[in-house]
Design a protein around this motif. Structure first.
Motif, PDB file in Angstrom:
ATOM      1  N   PHE A  67      29.388  47.769  48.200  1.00  0.00           N
ATOM      2  CA  PHE A  67      28.776  47.371  46.933  1.00  0.00           C
ATOM      3  C   PHE A  67      29.345  48.183  45.771  1.00  0.00           C
ATOM      4  CE2 PHE A  67      26.227  44.196  48.448  1.00  0.00           C
ATOM      5  CZ  PHE A  67      25.323  44.579  49.412  1.00  0.00           C
ATOM      6  N   TYR A  68      29.633  49.440  46.035  1.00  0.00           N
ATOM      7  CA  TYR A  68      30.242  50.271  44.994  1.00  0.00           C
ATOM      8  C   TYR A  68      31.601  49.687  44.603  1.00  0.00           C
ATOM      9  CZ  TYR A  68      33.195  53.946  43.112  1.00  0.00           C
ATOM     10  OH  TYR A  68      34.096  54.632  42.354  1.00  0.00           O
ATOM     11  N   LEU A  69      32.398  49.300  45.627  1.00  0.00           N
ATOM     12  CA  LEU A  69      33.719  48.721  45.372  1.00  0.00           C
ATOM     13  C   LEU A  69      33.594  47.425  44.575  1.00  0.00           C
ATOM     14  CD1 LEU A  69      35.921  49.087  48.575  1.00  0.00           C
ATOM     15  CD2 LEU A  69      36.184  50.225  46.382  1.00  0.00           C
ATOM     16  N   ARG A  70      32.597  46.619  44.941  1.00  0.00           N
ATOM     17  CA  ARG A  70      32.389  45.345  44.243  1.00  0.00           C
ATOM     18  C   ARG A  70      32.125  45.583  42.756  1.00  0.00           C
ATOM     19  NH1 ARG A  70      27.607  40.986  45.480  1.00  0.00           N
ATOM     20  NH2 ARG A  70      28.842  39.110  45.236  1.00  0.00           N
ATOM     21  N   GLU A  71      31.269  46.576  42.472  1.00  0.00           N
ATOM     22  CA  GLU A  71      30.966  46.902  41.078  1.00  0.00           C
ATOM     23  C   GLU A  71      32.199  47.441  40.371  1.00  0.00           C
ATOM     24  OE1 GLU A  71      28.201  46.291  39.325  1.00  0.00           O
ATOM     25  OE2 GLU A  71      27.516  45.300  41.153  1.00  0.00           O
ATOM     26  N   GLU A  72      32.956  48.289  41.054  1.00  0.00           N
ATOM     27  CA  GLU A  72      34.149  48.894  40.470  1.00  0.00           C
ATOM     28  C   GLU A  72      35.198  47.822  40.162  1.00  0.00           C
ATOM     29  OE1 GLU A  72      34.653  51.837  39.372  1.00  0.00           O
ATOM     30  OE2 GLU A  72      36.762  51.490  38.895  1.00  0.00           O
ATOM     31  N   ARG A 111      36.605  42.966  34.168  1.00  0.00           N
ATOM     32  CA  ARG A 111      36.043  42.762  32.831  1.00  0.00           C
ATOM     33  C   ARG A 111      36.746  43.612  31.775  1.00  0.00           C
ATOM     34  NH1 ARG A 111      29.500  42.252  34.171  1.00  0.00           N
ATOM     35  NH2 ARG A 111      29.765  40.475  35.574  1.00  0.00           N
ATOM     36  N   ARG A 112      37.371  44.682  32.220  1.00  0.00           N
ATOM     37  CA  ARG A 112      38.082  45.539  31.268  1.00  0.00           C
ATOM     38  C   ARG A 112      39.316  44.822  30.732  1.00  0.00           C
ATOM     39  NH1 ARG A 112      40.107  51.003  33.711  1.00  0.00           N
ATOM     40  NH2 ARG A 112      37.937  51.064  34.298  1.00  0.00           N
ATOM     41  N   TYR A 113      39.985  44.054  31.628  1.00  0.00           N
ATOM     42  CA  TYR A 113      41.239  43.425  31.225  1.00  0.00           C
ATOM     43  C   TYR A 113      41.081  41.966  30.830  1.00  0.00           C
ATOM     44  CZ  TYR A 113      43.354  47.591  33.191  1.00  0.00           C
ATOM     45  OH  TYR A 113      43.688  48.891  33.457  1.00  0.00           O
ATOM     46  N   LEU A 114      40.008  41.340  31.289  1.00  0.00           N
ATOM     47  CA  LEU A 114      39.766  39.936  30.957  1.00  0.00           C
ATOM     48  C   LEU A 114      38.424  39.828  30.261  1.00  0.00           C
ATOM     49  CD1 LEU A 114      40.718  38.417  34.401  1.00  0.00           C
ATOM     50  CD2 LEU A 114      42.056  38.156  32.336  1.00  0.00           C
ATOM     51  N   GLY A 115      38.250  38.761  29.508  1.00  0.00           N
ATOM     52  CA  GLY A 115      36.962  38.581  28.849  1.00  0.00           C
ATOM     53  C   GLY A 115      36.449  37.191  29.041  1.00  0.00           C
ATOM     54  N   THR A 143      43.610  33.054  42.381  1.00  0.00           N
ATOM     55  CA  THR A 143      43.118  34.031  43.368  1.00  0.00           C
ATOM     56  C   THR A 143      44.165  35.116  43.603  1.00  0.00           C
ATOM     57  OG1 THR A 143      41.925  32.205  44.412  1.00  0.00           O
ATOM     58  CG2 THR A 143      41.993  34.262  45.606  1.00  0.00           C
ATOM     59  N   PHE A 144      45.425  34.694  43.742  1.00  0.00           N
ATOM     60  CA  PHE A 144      46.506  35.681  43.891  1.00  0.00           C
ATOM     61  C   PHE A 144      46.560  36.616  42.684  1.00  0.00           C
ATOM     62  CE2 PHE A 144      48.946  35.610  47.610  1.00  0.00           C
ATOM     63  CZ  PHE A 144      49.042  34.314  48.095  1.00  0.00           C
ATOM     64  N   CYS A 145      46.475  36.015  41.486  1.00  0.00           N
ATOM     65  CA  CYS A 145      46.517  36.826  40.256  1.00  0.00           C
ATOM     66  C   CYS A 145      45.348  37.798  40.221  1.00  0.00           C
ATOM     67  CB  CYS A 145      46.466  35.932  39.008  1.00  0.00           C
ATOM     68  SG  CYS A 145      48.001  35.078  38.680  1.00  0.00           S
ATOM     69  N   GLY A 146      44.176  37.303  40.612  1.00  0.00           N
ATOM     70  CA  GLY A 146      42.982  38.145  40.592  1.00  0.00           C
ATOM     71  C   GLY A 146      43.112  39.328  41.539  1.00  0.00           C
ATOM     72  N   PHE A 147      43.549  39.057  42.770  1.00  0.00           N
ATOM     73  CA  PHE A 147      43.739  40.149  43.730  1.00  0.00           C
ATOM     74  C   PHE A 147      44.793  41.136  43.230  1.00  0.00           C
ATOM     75  CE2 PHE A 147      41.114  39.634  47.316  1.00  0.00           C
ATOM     76  CZ  PHE A 147      40.933  38.287  47.569  1.00  0.00           C
ATOM     77  N   SER A 148      45.881  40.589  42.695  1.00  0.00           N
ATOM     78  CA  SER A 148      46.962  41.456  42.208  1.00  0.00           C
ATOM     79  C   SER A 148      46.479  42.295  41.034  1.00  0.00           C
ATOM     80  CB  SER A 148      48.160  40.610  41.759  1.00  0.00           C
ATOM     81  OG  SER A 148      48.566  39.753  42.797  1.00  0.00           O
ATOM     82  N   LEU A 149      45.692  41.687  40.152  1.00  0.00           N
ATOM     83  CA  LEU A 149      45.159  42.417  38.994  1.00  0.00           C
ATOM     84  C   LEU A 149      44.344  43.615  39.451  1.00  0.00           C
ATOM     85  CD1 LEU A 149      44.397  42.725  35.964  1.00  0.00           C
ATOM     86  CD2 LEU A 149      42.573  41.083  36.361  1.00  0.00           C
ATOM     87  N   VAL A 150      43.466  43.391  40.423  1.00  0.00           N
ATOM     88  CA  VAL A 150      42.616  44.484  40.922  1.00  0.00           C
ATOM     89  C   VAL A 150      43.481  45.553  41.580  1.00  0.00           C
ATOM     90  CG1 VAL A 150      40.865  45.049  42.640  1.00  0.00           C
ATOM     91  CG2 VAL A 150      40.565  43.058  41.212  1.00  0.00           C
ATOM     92  N   ALA A 151      44.440  45.120  42.403  1.00  0.00           N
ATOM     93  CA  ALA A 151      45.279  46.095  43.122  1.00  0.00           C
ATOM     94  C   ALA A 151      46.131  46.905  42.144  1.00  0.00           C
ATOM     95  CB  ALA A 151      46.180  45.367  44.124  1.00  0.00           C
TER      96      ALA A 151
END
Lengths: 451, 109
Positions: free
Chosen positions: A179-184, A190-194, A402-410
């Motif tokens: 859950f901590y990871l999910r929040e992080e 949200r920091r990079y996208l709005g 989905t690929f972009c989203g995962f890559s953004l987080v990584a």
């Protein structure tokens, strides 16, 4: 026996459905099932499994004597309840809300053990997290909300709360960390996208729909593409693929790569909240990965049956859940219809690769649509002829998002300055997705609803 | 398609027996539960020590916001602690009805 798990899951489900209709007492069902086991013959074993399904459903409906609602009878007054937080706290409108698993209750000078879930609402507090052991002081009322996942016995308006020394456990720590990871990850997105982009990425990567505008969700329902906003097989596939690729670069041996990919997919299931589609997809991918590890032939029907048995064994009520029905119906339809029509149309003989690619994807979309159209018409009184066309274009875009989203987080974890580049690409693809969805929705006869 | 080998039958019987036993035990625990009477929580359980509470503790009380919590802390600092809960009346912004509502949430050592 060929595809035993699929057969077993079917019989078990029949038992659950029969119990929902007949509502027979628990004890006769256990006796019947036990009686069948004395005869080591196929029909009796199937009978035992059928009655076991009925017994599991009866057990689930059996009220708990320790339930807090039965103990307190909602007498007015002040209550002290001790237990632990068993859902991730959510902040909305200056209030914090969560599900609280009660273990002890004190009222009118009487202090006794109890069980049952309580829906708690208190003034916004950031100090509470999943697994925290607390004593709550407040008033208890009959529940106003019924949660599809987990029954709630009471609502509590808390005056004050007090943390208690918590016991450490591996499972609790793993859940808290997920859950901590999910929040992080949510904070990073949200920091990079709005706005809408962040909401779409959060839904597709983390399974969070609280930031998704309702009108967008409704628009995707009407084009029959709302399934892309649900974390499921596509996401698990991407996780497994990305982990495998990264480990390949570091020259990990194949079996170790597959084992680690399996662990990551299990953890991803926890991070995204372990909903039915993601559990199904995780179990199925686990079966396939394990089959490669143990050099066995994987079978989609057996893996589907195993995931159904695990989900229904844990919560037989899922059988009547629309999400469960749609998730399994679509996969079953693809597994059954797709290869047959492919052979019928002789798609393996297509020489043009582009034509073959488009045909196969259209066929997958058509198969899934055929498997789910009845359920959608029955539950939502809705029919969307544009679904097959919509999925043909939107599913590849969704995969890209989905690929972009995962890559953004990584990338935001490894090299934050590059995250803005991925965010810009993700915004563009989300824009294309929404524009395409609007165009499809504006087509004549795109969707019908009634009732 | 539906034939079970002898080995499969044995495995199925074993697994189903274990499941049935577990289910029966869980059911018995569910219906045979009798509430255990426990030692009462202490009188101050669920209440906040007014002389030791920080800003977050005070804000966790329903009816106390940022300003009120800050005023209580300021008053406590000036008076070097509360001797009685009725001294809360002297905190600016705390009316009598509001005080009656929140007094039960505190205790003093």
């Amino acid at each position: 026996m060929k595809r035993p798990l699929f057969i077993f899951a079917f019989i078990f489900s029949l038992g659950i459905a029969a119990q929902e209709a007949l509502k027979i007492n628990f004890i006769p069902l256990v006796l019947l099932s036990g009686f069948c086991l004395f005869f080591h013959r196929k029909i009796f074993i199937f009978g035992a499994l059928f009655f076991l399904g009925m017994a599991v459903s009866a057990w689930r409906h059996q009220p708990d004597n320790c339930d807090i609602a039965r103990l307190i009878n909602f007498q007015p007054g002040e209550y002290l309840v001790k237990g632990f937080v068993c859902s991730p706290p959510e902040n909305s409108g200056g209030k914090t809300e969560f599900i609280f698993c009660s273990r002890q209750v004190q009222y009118n000078g009487l202090h006794q053990s109890c069980c049952g879930n309580i829906f708690v609402r208190l003034s916004a507090s950031e100090g509470i997290s999943y697994g925290d052991s607390l004593i709550l002081n407040g008033s208890l009322q009959r529940p106003r909300k019924y949660f599809s996942r987990g029954k709630v016995s009471a609502d509590m308006r808390v005056k004050i709360f007090q943390p208690v020394e918590i016991k450490k456990s591996l499972f609790l720590s793993a859940r808290r960390f997920s859950f901590y990871l999910r929040e992080e990850f949510t904070r990073r997105i949200r920091r990079y996208l709005g706005g809408i982009s962040a909401g779409v990425i959060e839904a597709m990567v983390l399974g969070r729909k609280d930031n998704l505008p309702k009108h967008l969700y409704q628009a995707m329902v009407r084009t029959g593409t709302v399934h892309i906003l649900v974390v499921s097989g596509l996401n698990v596939g991407i996780v497994v693929l990305m982990v495998d690729l990264v480990l390949k670069i570091f020259r990990f041996p194949r079996k170790l790569r597959l084992a680690l990919a399996l662990l990551f997919s299990l953890f991803y299931c926890l991070v995204t909240g372990a909903s039915t589609p993601i559990v199904r997809a995780t179990v199925m991918s686990g079966v396939f990965l394990l089959s490669y590890l143990f050099q066995r032939q994987p079978d989609i029907y057996n893996s589907l049956g195993l995931s159904a048995l695990l989900i229904l064994g844990f919560d037989p009520g899922q059988l009547s859940n629309i999400g469960f029905q749609l998730s399994f119906a679509s996969v079953l339809a693809i597994a059954f219809i797709y290869p047959r029509i492919k052979v019928f149309l002789r798609m393996n003989h297509y020489r043009n690769k582009l034509l073959k690619f488009i045909s196969e994807n259209t066929l997958v979309s058509l198969s899934a649509w055929l498997g789910t159209v009845g359920f959608i018409a029955y539950y939502f009184k809705f029919f969307s002829p544009v679904t097959v066309l919509a999925n043909l274009f939107i599913v590849p875009l969704a995969s890209l998002i989905t690929f972009c989203g995962f890559s953004l987080v990584a990338v935001s974890l490894i090299f934050p300055p590059a995250a803005a580049l991925f965010a810009a690409s993700a915004k563009l693809v989300v824009f294309l997705l929404l524009a395409l969805n609007s165009i499809l929705l504006s087509l004549p006869l795109a969707s019908f609803s009634w009732g | 398609m539906l034939n079970l080998t002898k080995q499969e039958q044995q495995v199925m019987v074993f697994l189903l027996s274990v499941c049935l036993c577990g289910l029966a035990i869980n059911f018995w625990r569910k219906v045979s539960f009798r509430p255990r009477i426990l030692i009462n929580f202490s009188q101050n359980t669920g209440k906040i020590n007014l002389n030791k509470a920080d800003l977050a503790d005070l804000k966790s009380v329903s009816g106390i916001g940022d300003k009120t919590a800050a005023r209580i802390l300021e008053y406590r600092r000036q008076k070097q602690g509360f001797n009685d809960l009725s001294e809360l009346e002297a905190v600016p912004g705390l009316t009598k009805p509001r005080l009656e509502k929140i007094k039960g949430s505190f205790y003093l050592d």
